[in-house]
Design a protein around this motif. Sequence first.
Motif, PDB file in Angstrom:
ATOM      1  N   MET A   1       0.842  -1.186   0.000  1.00  0.00           N
ATOM      2  CA  MET A   1       0.000   0.000   0.000  1.00  0.00           C
ATOM      3  C   MET A   1       0.885   1.248   0.000  1.00  0.00           C
ATOM      4  SD  MET A   1      -3.273   0.843   2.326  1.00  0.00           S
ATOM      5  CE  MET A   1      -2.965   2.087   3.541  1.00  0.00           C
ATOM      6  N   ASN A   2       0.488   2.250  -0.783  1.00  0.00           N
ATOM      7  CA  ASN A   2       1.236   3.498  -0.856  1.00  0.00           C
ATOM      8  C   ASN A   2       1.255   4.196   0.499  1.00  0.00           C
ATOM      9  OD1 ASN A   2       1.428   3.007  -3.579  1.00  0.00           O
ATOM     10  ND2 ASN A   2       0.089   4.661  -4.199  1.00  0.00           N
ATOM     11  N   LYS A   3       2.312   4.959   0.735  1.00  0.00           N
ATOM     12  CA  LYS A   3       2.429   5.821   1.914  1.00  0.00           C
ATOM     13  C   LYS A   3       2.254   7.245   1.402  1.00  0.00           C
ATOM     14  CE  LYS A   3       3.779   6.236   6.302  1.00  0.00           C
ATOM     15  NZ  LYS A   3       3.254   5.465   7.405  1.00  0.00           N
ATOM     16  N   THR A   4       1.190   7.913   1.857  1.00  0.00           N
ATOM     17  CA  THR A   4       0.843   9.229   1.342  1.00  0.00           C
ATOM     18  C   THR A   4       0.705  10.208   2.496  1.00  0.00           C
ATOM     19  OG1 THR A   4      -0.368   8.120  -0.420  1.00  0.00           O
ATOM     20  CG2 THR A   4      -0.820  10.452  -0.112  1.00  0.00           C
ATOM     21  N   LEU A   5       1.197  11.412   2.298  1.00  0.00           N
ATOM     22  CA  LEU A   5       1.125  12.400   3.360  1.00  0.00           C
ATOM     23  C   LEU A   5       1.107  13.806   2.821  1.00  0.00           C
ATOM     24  CD1 LEU A   5       4.486  13.350   4.753  1.00  0.00           C
ATOM     25  CD2 LEU A   5       4.393  11.187   3.555  1.00  0.00           C
ATOM     26  N   LEU A   6       0.730  14.725   3.696  1.00  0.00           N
ATOM     27  CA  LEU A   6       0.752  16.146   3.431  1.00  0.00           C
ATOM     28  C   LEU A   6       1.670  16.763   4.474  1.00  0.00           C
ATOM     29  CD1 LEU A   6      -0.525  18.497   1.797  1.00  0.00           C
ATOM     30  CD2 LEU A   6      -2.223  18.649   3.620  1.00  0.00           C
ATOM     31  N   ALA A   7       2.694  17.477   4.000  1.00  0.00           N
ATOM     32  CA  ALA A   7       3.598  18.203   4.898  1.00  0.00           C
ATOM     33  C   ALA A   7       3.263  19.687   4.767  1.00  0.00           C
ATOM     34  CB  ALA A   7       5.049  17.947   4.525  1.00  0.00           C
ATOM     35  N   GLU A   8       3.150  20.368   5.897  1.00  0.00           N
ATOM     36  CA  GLU A   8       2.766  21.779   5.893  1.00  0.00           C
ATOM     37  C   GLU A   8       3.714  22.582   6.763  1.00  0.00           C
ATOM     38  OE1 GLU A   8      -1.538  22.466   6.646  1.00  0.00           O
ATOM     39  OE2 GLU A   8      -1.564  20.289   6.954  1.00  0.00           O
ATOM     40  N   PHE A   9       4.020  23.792   6.325  1.00  0.00           N
ATOM     41  CA  PHE A   9       4.771  24.739   7.149  1.00  0.00           C
ATOM     42  C   PHE A   9       4.562  26.133   6.580  1.00  0.00           C
ATOM     43  CE2 PHE A   9       7.733  22.794   4.141  1.00  0.00           C
ATOM     44  CZ  PHE A   9       8.185  23.906   3.438  1.00  0.00           C
ATOM     45  N   THR A  10       4.863  27.132   7.390  1.00  0.00           N
ATOM     46  CA  THR A  10       4.686  28.527   6.996  1.00  0.00           C
ATOM     47  C   THR A  10       6.024  29.237   7.062  1.00  0.00           C
ATOM     48  OG1 THR A  10       2.479  28.465   7.984  1.00  0.00           O
ATOM     49  CG2 THR A  10       3.402  30.647   7.487  1.00  0.00           C
ATOM     50  N   ALA A  11       6.424  29.826   5.945  1.00  0.00           N
ATOM     51  CA  ALA A  11       7.679  30.582   5.910  1.00  0.00           C
ATOM     52  C   ALA A  11       7.536  31.836   6.774  1.00  0.00           C
ATOM     53  CB  ALA A  11       8.012  30.972   4.481  1.00  0.00           C
ATOM     54  N   ARG A  12       8.590  32.160   7.469  1.00  0.00           N
ATOM     55  CA  ARG A  12       8.594  33.407   8.241  1.00  0.00           C
ATOM     56  C   ARG A  12       8.535  34.591   7.268  1.00  0.00           C
ATOM     57  NH1 ARG A  12       9.723  32.634  13.550  1.00  0.00           N
ATOM     58  NH2 ARG A  12      10.768  30.697  14.112  1.00  0.00           N
ATOM     59  N   GLU A  13       8.044  35.707   7.771  1.00  0.00           N
ATOM     60  CA  GLU A  13       7.978  36.929   6.972  1.00  0.00           C
ATOM     61  C   GLU A  13       9.360  37.223   6.388  1.00  0.00           C
ATOM     62  OE1 GLU A  13       5.911  39.682   5.153  1.00  0.00           O
ATOM     63  OE2 GLU A  13       4.919  38.726   6.845  1.00  0.00           O
ATOM     64  N   GLY A  14       9.424  37.428   5.084  1.00  0.00           N
ATOM     65  CA  GLY A  14      10.682  37.736   4.415  1.00  0.00           C
ATOM     66  C   GLY A  14      11.490  36.529   3.982  1.00  0.00           C
ATOM     67  N   ALA A  15      11.092  35.319   4.387  1.00  0.00           N
ATOM     68  CA  ALA A  15      11.851  34.111   4.051  1.00  0.00           C
ATOM     69  C   ALA A  15      11.195  33.286   2.950  1.00  0.00           C
ATOM     70  CB  ALA A  15      12.045  33.250   5.300  1.00  0.00           C
ATOM     71  N   GLN A  16      10.067  33.750   2.433  1.00  0.00           N
ATOM     72  CA  GLN A  16       9.298  32.958   1.477  1.00  0.00           C
ATOM     73  C   GLN A  16      10.115  32.582   0.239  1.00  0.00           C
ATOM     74  OE1 GLN A  16       5.641  34.781   0.261  1.00  0.00           O
ATOM     75  NE2 GLN A  16       5.410  33.435  -1.491  1.00  0.00           N
ATOM     76  N   ASP A  17      10.854  33.513  -0.340  1.00  0.00           N
ATOM     77  CA  ASP A  17      11.611  33.216  -1.558  1.00  0.00           C
ATOM     78  C   ASP A  17      12.717  32.201  -1.293  1.00  0.00           C
ATOM     79  OD1 ASP A  17       9.987  34.940  -2.971  1.00  0.00           O
ATOM     80  OD2 ASP A  17      11.431  36.601  -2.955  1.00  0.00           O
ATOM     81  N   GLU A  18      13.410  32.344  -0.173  1.00  0.00           N
ATOM     82  CA  GLU A  18      14.464  31.390   0.165  1.00  0.00           C
ATOM     83  C   GLU A  18      13.880  30.000   0.420  1.00  0.00           C
ATOM     84  OE1 GLU A  18      18.285  30.809   3.158  1.00  0.00           O
ATOM     85  OE2 GLU A  18      17.033  32.588   3.349  1.00  0.00           O
ATOM     86  N   VAL A  19      12.764  29.938   1.131  1.00  0.00           N
ATOM     87  CA  VAL A  19      12.105  28.657   1.390  1.00  0.00           C
ATOM     88  C   VAL A  19      11.666  28.019   0.070  1.00  0.00           C
ATOM     89  CG1 VAL A  19      10.063  27.569   2.404  1.00  0.00           C
ATOM     90  CG2 VAL A  19      11.409  29.193   3.748  1.00  0.00           C
TER      91      VAL A  19
END
Length: 97
Positions: A1-19
């Motif tokens: 059976m496949n292993k499926t997941l959702l990973a979530e996180f929020t980039a800090r203000e100003g770090a979005q492009d680097e993330v």
Amino acid sequence: MNKTLLAEFTAREGAQDEVARMILDYARKVREEEGNLAFEVYTKTSHPRAFWIFEAYRDEDAFQAHLKAPYGGPFNTALAPLIEEDASVLTFLDPVT
């Protein structure tokens, strides 16, 4: 059976492009793993600093191999100071049958 997941996180203000740069580089590596079926990176339309990654692996063994990949630890270490959470929030998914 496949292993499926959702990973979530929020980039800090100003770090979005680097993330975004980091996660796309990491995604290229993960997609080359033998047991990887999907590694799709999204941001939330209404909150572009919120990253959601849909991951699917052939089975539990493939997922465990992914966790042991040599680039995973350094990626997570570099990501940690750039996100609001302590680490990615993982939600494991099961198919509805």
